[in-house]
Scaffold this motif. Structure first.
Motif, PDB file in Angstrom:
ATOM      1  N   GLY A  18      18.557 -58.239  21.867  1.00 25.56           N
ATOM      2  CA  GLY A  18      17.844 -58.494  20.629  1.00 25.56           C
ATOM      3  C   GLY A  18      16.367 -58.284  20.826  1.00 25.56           C
ATOM      4  N   PRO A  19      15.617 -58.370  19.807  1.00 25.30           N
ATOM      5  CA  PRO A  19      16.001 -58.653  18.434  1.00 25.30           C
ATOM      6  C   PRO A  19      16.755 -57.476  17.827  1.00 25.30           C
ATOM      7  N   VAL A  20      17.588 -57.777  16.864  1.00 27.37           N
ATOM      8  CA  VAL A  20      18.437 -56.777  16.231  1.00 27.37           C
ATOM      9  C   VAL A  20      17.563 -55.765  15.504  1.00 27.37           C
ATOM     10  N   GLY A  21      17.863 -54.488  15.720  1.00 31.21           N
ATOM     11  CA  GLY A  21      17.152 -53.424  15.025  1.00 31.21           C
ATOM     12  C   GLY A  21      15.896 -52.923  15.705  1.00 31.21           C
ATOM     13  N   MET A  22      15.559 -53.466  16.859  1.00 29.53           N
ATOM     14  CA  MET A  22      14.352 -53.015  17.559  1.00 29.53           C
ATOM     15  C   MET A  22      14.658 -51.764  18.390  1.00 29.53           C
ATOM     16  N   ARG A  23      13.634 -50.932  18.580  1.00 34.26           N
ATOM     17  CA  ARG A  23      13.764 -49.728  19.380  1.00 34.26           C
ATOM     18  C   ARG A  23      14.042 -50.048  20.841  1.00 34.26           C
ATOM     19  N   THR A  24      13.340 -51.041  21.363  1.00 36.41           N
ATOM     20  CA  THR A  24      13.496 -51.428  22.769  1.00 36.41           C
ATOM     21  C   THR A  24      13.894 -52.898  22.847  1.00 36.41           C
ATOM     22  N   PRO A  25      15.175 -53.193  22.650  1.00 35.57           N
ATOM     23  CA  PRO A  25      15.595 -54.596  22.695  1.00 35.57           C
ATOM     24  C   PRO A  25      15.646 -55.128  24.125  1.00 35.57           C
ATOM     25  N   ASN A  26      15.528 -56.427  24.232  1.00 35.94           N
ATOM     26  CA  ASN A  26      15.702 -57.118  25.505  1.00 35.94           C
ATOM     27  C   ASN A  26      17.177 -57.469  25.657  1.00 35.94           C
ATOM     28  N   ARG A  27      17.614 -57.664  26.889  1.00 36.16           N
ATOM     29  CA  ARG A  27      19.016 -57.995  27.125  1.00 36.16           C
ATOM     30  C   ARG A  27      19.108 -59.205  28.044  1.00 36.16           C
ATOM     31  N   ILE A  28      20.030 -60.101  27.710  1.00 34.04           N
ATOM     32  CA  ILE A  28      20.287 -61.297  28.521  1.00 34.04           C
ATOM     33  C   ILE A  28      21.794 -61.389  28.745  1.00 34.04           C
ATOM     34  N   GLU A  29      22.175 -61.773  29.948  1.00 28.90           N
ATOM     35  CA  GLU A  29      23.600 -61.971  30.261  1.00 28.90           C
ATOM     36  C   GLU A  29      23.880 -63.452  30.453  1.00 28.90           C
ATOM     37  N   VAL A  30      24.976 -63.894  29.873  1.00 34.72           N
ATOM     38  CA  VAL A  30      25.492 -65.238  30.107  1.00 34.72           C
ATOM     39  C   VAL A  30      26.760 -65.039  30.930  1.00 34.72           C
ATOM     40  N   ARG A  31      26.698 -65.464  32.184  1.00 37.36           N
ATOM     41  CA  ARG A  31      27.819 -65.248  33.108  1.00 37.36           C
ATOM     42  C   ARG A  31      28.604 -66.535  33.296  1.00 37.36           C
ATOM     43  N   VAL A  32      29.923 -66.392  33.253  1.00 36.94           N
ATOM     44  CA  VAL A  32      30.825 -67.518  33.500  1.00 36.94           C
ATOM     45  C   VAL A  32      31.621 -67.165  34.748  1.00 36.94           C
ATOM     46  N   TRP A  33      31.366 -67.901  35.825  1.00 36.88           N
ATOM     47  CA  TRP A  33      32.031 -67.640  37.099  1.00 36.88           C
ATOM     48  C   TRP A  33      33.387 -68.326  37.112  1.00 36.88           C
ATOM     49  N   THR A  34      34.271 -67.855  37.974  1.00 35.76           N
ATOM     50  CA  THR A  34      35.633 -68.386  38.022  1.00 35.76           C
ATOM     51  C   THR A  34      35.666 -69.866  38.355  1.00 35.76           C
ATOM     52  N   GLY A  35      34.680 -70.368  39.073  1.00 34.13           N
ATOM     53  CA  GLY A  35      34.619 -71.789  39.397  1.00 34.13           C
ATOM     54  C   GLY A  35      34.152 -72.652  38.237  1.00 34.13           C
ATOM     55  N   GLY A  36      33.683 -72.004  37.141  1.00 33.43           N
ATOM     56  CA  GLY A  36      33.245 -72.757  35.972  1.00 33.43           C
ATOM     57  C   GLY A  36      31.743 -72.777  35.777  1.00 33.43           C
ATOM     58  N   ARG A  37      30.984 -72.260  36.751  1.00 32.16           N
ATOM     59  CA  ARG A  37      29.528 -72.241  36.611  1.00 32.16           C
ATOM     60  C   ARG A  37      29.125 -71.259  35.509  1.00 32.16           C
ATOM     61  N   VAL A  38      28.173 -71.674  34.665  1.00 31.00           N
ATOM     62  CA  VAL A  38      27.673 -70.835  33.579  1.00 31.00           C
ATOM     63  C   VAL A  38      26.179 -70.661  33.785  1.00 31.00           C
ATOM     64  N   GLU A  39      25.723 -69.399  33.841  1.00 30.86           N
ATOM     65  CA  GLU A  39      24.299 -69.145  34.055  1.00 30.86           C
ATOM     66  C   GLU A  39      23.784 -68.075  33.107  1.00 30.86           C
ATOM     67  N   VAL A  40      22.489 -68.160  32.803  1.00 27.85           N
ATOM     68  CA  VAL A  40      21.818 -67.200  31.929  1.00 27.85           C
ATOM     69  C   VAL A  40      20.856 -66.387  32.773  1.00 27.85           C
ATOM     70  N   THR A  41      20.938 -65.046  32.648  1.00 24.47           N
ATOM     71  CA  THR A  41      20.094 -64.161  33.432  1.00 24.47           C
ATOM     72  C   THR A  41      19.530 -63.055  32.556  1.00 24.47           C
ATOM     73  N   PRO A  42      18.195 -62.931  32.448  1.00 26.42           N
ATOM     74  CA  PRO A  42      17.638 -61.763  31.756  1.00 26.42           C
ATOM     75  C   PRO A  42      17.891 -60.512  32.592  1.00 26.42           C
ATOM     76  N   THR A  43      18.381 -59.440  31.971  1.00 26.58           N
ATOM     77  CA  THR A  43      18.640 -58.210  32.718  1.00 26.58           C
ATOM     78  C   THR A  43      17.667 -57.098  32.352  1.00 26.58           C
ATOM     79  N   VAL A  44      17.389 -56.910  31.080  1.00 26.26           N
ATOM     80  CA  VAL A  44      16.411 -55.928  30.640  1.00 26.26           C
ATOM     81  C   VAL A  44      15.367 -56.687  29.840  1.00 26.26           C
ATOM     82  N   TRP A  45      14.137 -56.697  30.336  1.00 28.43           N
ATOM     83  CA  TRP A  45      13.102 -57.516  29.688  1.00 28.43           C
ATOM     84  C   TRP A  45      11.862 -56.667  29.483  1.00 28.43           C
ATOM     85  N   GLN A  46      11.480 -56.511  28.218  1.00 28.53           N
ATOM     86  CA  GLN A  46      10.319 -55.677  27.890  1.00 28.53           C
ATOM     87  C   GLN A  46       9.353 -56.433  27.029  1.00 28.53           C
TER      88      GLN A  46
END
Length: 172
Positions: A144-172
C-alpha cells in the motif's frame, strides 16, 4: 528621569515584513505536505499489518483457550481486505457466535500474496501451532497505499510453531 518619545517611529511589523513571513510559511507548507502525506500512508499500511498480526494472535490464543482448532480465513482479497476468524461451535445450548471479521480500510492496503496452501487460511491447533502448514511460514504480504506508483510492502509471517511477526520487505 524623563522618557522622551520619538514621533514618527511606530512599534510593530510592517506589511511587507508580514507578507514575507507568510510567503516563507507557505513555501514550507508546500514542501512539507507531500512528506506528511507519505508518513500518513505508511502509518496506514503499518496499522493494517498490525491489525492482521493481532487477528492471527487472537485466533491462536482462542485455539489454545478452547483446545480446539481456530482458523483465520481471507474472506475478501480485494480492497477492503477482510479476514474472518472461525472457531468451533460451543456446546449446546450456547448459541454459536458470529465469526469475528477484520475489515481494513480500502485505501490502506491490498494483498500482494496470501499463504499458498488452503486458499489463504491459517489454522491454529489447540497447542497454538499451525496445523495446515508443515515446513515454511504462511505469509500474508500486503502492499500500500492502494493505487500508488511505488507502494510499500509488508509481510506478516506465521511460523509453524505459532509465532507471528511483521516484517517490512519493500520500503520506499
Amino acid at each position: 528621569m524623563h522618557r522622551t518619545r520619538v514621533f514618527g517611529r511606530r512599534e510593530g511589523f510592517s506589511l511587507i515584513e508580514l507578507v514575507v513571513v507568510m510567503a516563507i510559511m507557505a513555501m514550507m507548507a508546500l514542501i512539507a505536505t507531500p512528506w506528511f502525506i507519505r508518513i500518513y500512508q505508511r502509518n496506514q499500511l503499518k496499522s493494517a499489518a498490525r491489525e492482521i498480526q493481532t487477528t492471527l494472535l487472537a485466533a491462536r490464543m482462542t485455539a489454545v483457550k478452547l483446545n480446539q482448532q481456530v482458523s483465520v480465513v481471507v474472506s475478501s482479497a480485494v480492497p477492503p481486505l477482510e479476514l474472518q476468524t472461525i472457531q468451533p461451535p460451543p456446546p449446546a445450548p450456547t448459541p454459536t457466535p458470529a465469526a469475528a471479521t477484520l475489515t481494513l480500510p480500502a485505501s490502506a492496503a491490498q494483498f500482494y500474496a496470501t499463504p499458498n496452501a488452503a486458499g489463504g487460511t491459517v489454522t491454529f491447533g489447540g497447542d497454538g501451532r499451525v496445523v495446515n502448514f508443515q515446513t515454511t511460514p504462511a505469509i500474508y504480504s500486503i502492499e500500500g497505499p492502494v493505487g500508488m506508483r511505488t507502494p510499500n510492502r509488508i509481510e506478516v509471517r506465521v511460523w509453524t510453531g505459532g509465532r507471528v511477526e511483521v516484517t517490512p520487505t519493500v520500503w520506499q
